[in-house]
Enzyme design. Structure first.
Site, PDB file in Angstrom:
ATOM      1  N   GLY A  31      97.205  60.666 146.202  1.00  0.00           N
ATOM      2  CA  GLY A  31      98.609  61.054 146.136  1.00  0.00           C
ATOM      3  C   GLY A  31      99.562  59.882 146.286  1.00  0.00           C
ATOM      4  O   GLY A  31      99.174  58.724 146.227  1.00  0.00           O
ATOM      5  N   HIS A  37      98.402  55.517 138.635  1.00  0.00           N
ATOM      6  CA  HIS A  37      97.766  56.835 138.516  1.00  0.00           C
ATOM      7  C   HIS A  37      98.144  57.452 137.175  1.00  0.00           C
ATOM      8  O   HIS A  37      97.310  58.083 136.503  1.00  0.00           O
ATOM      9  CB  HIS A  37      98.240  57.763 139.638  1.00  0.00           C
ATOM     10  CG  HIS A  37      97.972  57.262 141.021  1.00  0.00           C
ATOM     11  ND1 HIS A  37      98.958  56.744 141.826  1.00  0.00           N
ATOM     12  CD2 HIS A  37      96.833  57.222 141.757  1.00  0.00           C
ATOM     13  CE1 HIS A  37      98.446  56.399 143.003  1.00  0.00           C
ATOM     14  NE2 HIS A  37      97.149  56.672 142.983  1.00  0.00           N
ATOM     15  N   GLY A 147      90.681  53.285 138.535  1.00  0.00           N
ATOM     16  CA  GLY A 147      91.453  52.085 138.254  1.00  0.00           C
ATOM     17  C   GLY A 147      90.684  50.820 138.591  1.00  0.00           C
ATOM     18  O   GLY A 147      90.006  50.750 139.623  1.00  0.00           O
ATOM     19  N   GLN A 148      90.842  49.811 137.738  1.00  0.00           N
ATOM     20  CA  GLN A 148      90.238  48.493 138.007  1.00  0.00           C
ATOM     21  C   GLN A 148      90.825  47.879 139.282  1.00  0.00           C
ATOM     22  O   GLN A 148      90.183  47.052 139.921  1.00  0.00           O
ATOM     23  CB  GLN A 148      90.516  47.555 136.825  1.00  0.00           C
ATOM     24  CG  GLN A 148      89.854  46.194 136.979  1.00  0.00           C
ATOM     25  CD  GLN A 148      90.379  45.182 135.995  1.00  0.00           C
ATOM     26  OE1 GLN A 148      90.575  45.506 134.837  1.00  0.00           O
ATOM     27  NE2 GLN A 148      90.604  43.967 136.459  1.00  0.00           N
ATOM     28  N   LYS A 149      92.017  48.327 139.657  1.00  0.00           N
ATOM     29  CA  LYS A 149      92.662  47.868 140.904  1.00  0.00           C
ATOM     30  C   LYS A 149      91.674  47.923 142.075  1.00  0.00           C
ATOM     31  O   LYS A 149      91.635  47.030 142.901  1.00  0.00           O
ATOM     32  CB  LYS A 149      93.875  48.760 141.157  1.00  0.00           C
ATOM     33  CG  LYS A 149      94.448  48.746 142.539  1.00  0.00           C
ATOM     34  CD  LYS A 149      95.274  47.519 142.755  1.00  0.00           C
ATOM     35  CE  LYS A 149      96.056  47.544 144.049  1.00  0.00           C
ATOM     36  NZ  LYS A 149      95.476  48.282 145.130  1.00  0.00           N
ATOM     37  N   SER A 186     100.105  52.638 146.207  1.00  0.00           N
ATOM     38  CA  SER A 186     100.866  53.539 147.080  1.00  0.00           C
ATOM     39  C   SER A 186     101.301  52.796 148.328  1.00  0.00           C
ATOM     40  O   SER A 186     102.345  53.080 148.907  1.00  0.00           O
ATOM     41  CB  SER A 186     100.000  54.742 147.470  1.00  0.00           C
ATOM     42  OG  SER A 186      99.471  55.347 146.311  1.00  0.00           O
ATOM     43  N   ARG A 187     100.500  51.821 148.760  1.00  0.00           N
ATOM     44  CA  ARG A 187     100.808  51.094 150.000  1.00  0.00           C
ATOM     45  C   ARG A 187     101.967  50.114 149.834  1.00  0.00           C
ATOM     46  O   ARG A 187     102.483  49.615 150.838  1.00  0.00           O
ATOM     47  CB  ARG A 187      99.561  50.365 150.513  1.00  0.00           C
ATOM     48  CG  ARG A 187      98.495  51.333 151.041  1.00  0.00           C
ATOM     49  CD  ARG A 187      97.313  50.604 151.657  1.00  0.00           C
ATOM     50  NE  ARG A 187      96.437  51.492 152.391  1.00  0.00           N
ATOM     51  CZ  ARG A 187      95.353  52.077 151.882  1.00  0.00           C
ATOM     52  NH1 ARG A 187      95.019  51.870 150.611  1.00  0.00           N
ATOM     53  NH2 ARG A 187      94.611  52.874 152.629  1.00  0.00           N
TER      54      ARG A 187
HETATM   55  P1  AMP Z   1      94.334  56.059 145.243  1.00  0.00           P
HETATM   56  O1  AMP Z   1      95.338  57.172 145.160  1.00  0.00           O
HETATM   57  O2  AMP Z   1      94.868  54.795 145.810  1.00  0.00           O
HETATM   58  O3  AMP Z   1      93.021  56.511 145.855  1.00  0.00           O
HETATM   59  O4  AMP Z   1      93.974  55.703 143.737  1.00  0.00           O
HETATM   60  C1  AMP Z   1      93.513  56.677 142.852  1.00  0.00           C
HETATM   61  C2  AMP Z   1      93.049  56.008 141.589  1.00  0.00           C
HETATM   62  O5  AMP Z   1      94.134  55.308 140.992  1.00  0.00           O
HETATM   63  C3  AMP Z   1      91.939  54.983 141.847  1.00  0.00           C
HETATM   64  O6  AMP Z   1      90.970  55.075 140.810  1.00  0.00           O
HETATM   65  C4  AMP Z   1      92.709  53.689 141.789  1.00  0.00           C
HETATM   66  O7  AMP Z   1      91.906  52.577 141.414  1.00  0.00           O
HETATM   67  C5  AMP Z   1      93.732  53.989 140.721  1.00  0.00           C
HETATM   68  N1  AMP Z   1      94.853  53.050 140.821  1.00  0.00           N
HETATM   69  C6  AMP Z   1      95.573  52.746 141.929  1.00  0.00           C
HETATM   70  N2  AMP Z   1      96.486  51.783 141.654  1.00  0.00           N
HETATM   71  C7  AMP Z   1      96.322  51.471 140.348  1.00  0.00           C
HETATM   72  C8  AMP Z   1      96.970  50.540 139.455  1.00  0.00           C
HETATM   73  N3  AMP Z   1      97.953  49.732 139.855  1.00  0.00           N
HETATM   74  N4  AMP Z   1      96.538  50.498 138.169  1.00  0.00           N
HETATM   75  C9  AMP Z   1      95.530  51.307 137.750  1.00  0.00           C
HETATM   76  N5  AMP Z   1      94.900  52.199 138.533  1.00  0.00           N
HETATM   77  C10 AMP Z   1      95.291  52.280 139.808  1.00  0.00           C
END
Ligand code: AMP
Length: 296
Positions: A31, A37, A147-149, A186-187
């Site tokens: 979220g 996302h 995400g590659q992030k 998100s952070r």
């Molecule tokens: P999170 O909500 O942080 O658990 O992220 C959910 C998904 O979004 C994960 O697969 C992350 O790698 C992806 N994600 C987060 N930030 C990015 C970004 N800047 N670019 C692409 N994907 C992202």
């Protein structure tokens, strides 16, 4: 877009789609959604007939001293982003729905969970692998988008899907960045003006190293030096490493195979991670090409 909160409702909604032979895409998230996302959801919507997005802040992937309780939330904004990105189903389970009383079975990832973030966040990838395996079983997607992030996460999840014979294709989507290079996260909402400026040190170093690599630099030592020099601006660096994308082992000497240059650092009390992929052959430039099928 339908919003569901229970596994039973999710299954009831997806069963007829699956029976009609529809291709189901899945984007797991925690979220506080942003355009990173959004890119995952859009790619799923483009490649699948129905896209399920989950929002679940997973307690088992946070350490005792980590920021789970303060993790940012904005459900209304998240719903709008999902709608705009063409999601079909938004799954919003409570913690008790995912981990009912008596829960005690986990997925234990292997060596790929040990280096990089694994060294600093013990148990993190066990929590991630466990919740992702559970979500895969609830959604039963054909394709799942990551995400590659979160580079190491993509490697651990792909390995888990193979090792446990989960019938899902793991797709990795390139990192979405702000115009100045900062990877969306998100952070980033925790960063005040000064910290936001200093957070740029991560992407500055990585993108400079990638530019040098693209211009022909192949020395791991030199590439690491280039990525490290702007990091003087952060408060502490947890790691800066150049690793083989297949096995996450450090690359020494010349970069002669696809590598990821990965960094984790604190700016104030906010922990940020970022990475770039360095591929000697243009054919391997996408992580999807680099990680499969050789690593099977
Ligand atoms: P999170 O909500 O942080 O658990 O992220 C959910 C998904 O979004 C994960 O697969 C992350 O790698 C992806 N994600 C987060 N930030 C990015 C970004 N800047 N670019 C692409 N994907 C992202």
């Amino acid at each position: 877009m339908r919003v569901v909160r229970t596994i039973a409702d999710l299954r009831a909604l997806l069963r007829p789609l699956r029976e009609e032979g529809k291709r189901i895409g899945f984007v797991p998230t925690m979220g506080f959604l942003h355009e990173g996302h959004g890119a995952l959801i859009r790619q799923s919507a483009a490649r699948c007939d129905a896209t399920v997005v989950s929002i679940f802040v997973n307690p088992t992937q946070f350490g005792p001293a980590e920021d789970m309780a303060n993790y940012p939330r904005d459900l209304e904004r998240d719903q709008n982003l999902c709608l705009e990105a063409d999601a079909s189903v938004l799954f919003l389970p409570e913690v008790s729905e995912i981990y009912p009383t008596g829960f005690q079975t986990h997925v234990e990832p292997g060596r790929l969970a040990e280096p990089l973030c694994g060294r600093f966040r013990p148990g993190h990838f066990r929590g991630v692998a466990t919740v992702v395996a559970k979500l895969f079983n609830m959604v039963q997607p054909d394709l799942a988008f990551f995400g590659q992030k979160d580079f190491q996460q993509t490697v651990v999840i792909r390995r888990m899907a193979r090792d446990l014979n989960l019938p899902v294709d793991v797709v990795v989507v390139p990192t979405i960045r702000e115009a100045d290079g900062l990877a969306l996260s998100s952070r980033n909402t925790y960063l005040d003006e000064d910290a936001r400026r200093r957070a740029l040190c991560l992407s500055e170093g990585l993108l400079a190293a990638k530019a040098a690599f693209d211009a022909g630099e192949r020395s791991a030592v030199k590439l690491l030096e280039i990525a490290r020099s702007p990091l003087a601006g952060v408060d502490s660096v947890q790691y800066l490493e150049l690793v083989d994308v297949q096995n996450l082992e450090p690359i020494q000497g010349p970069v002669d195979r696809t590598a990821a240059l990965c960094v984790a650092a604190y700016v104030g009390s906010t922990r940020l991670i970022d990475n770039v992929v360095l591929a000697p052959s243009a054919l391997d430039a996408s992580l999807n090409m680099s990680l499969s099928p050789q690593s099977a």
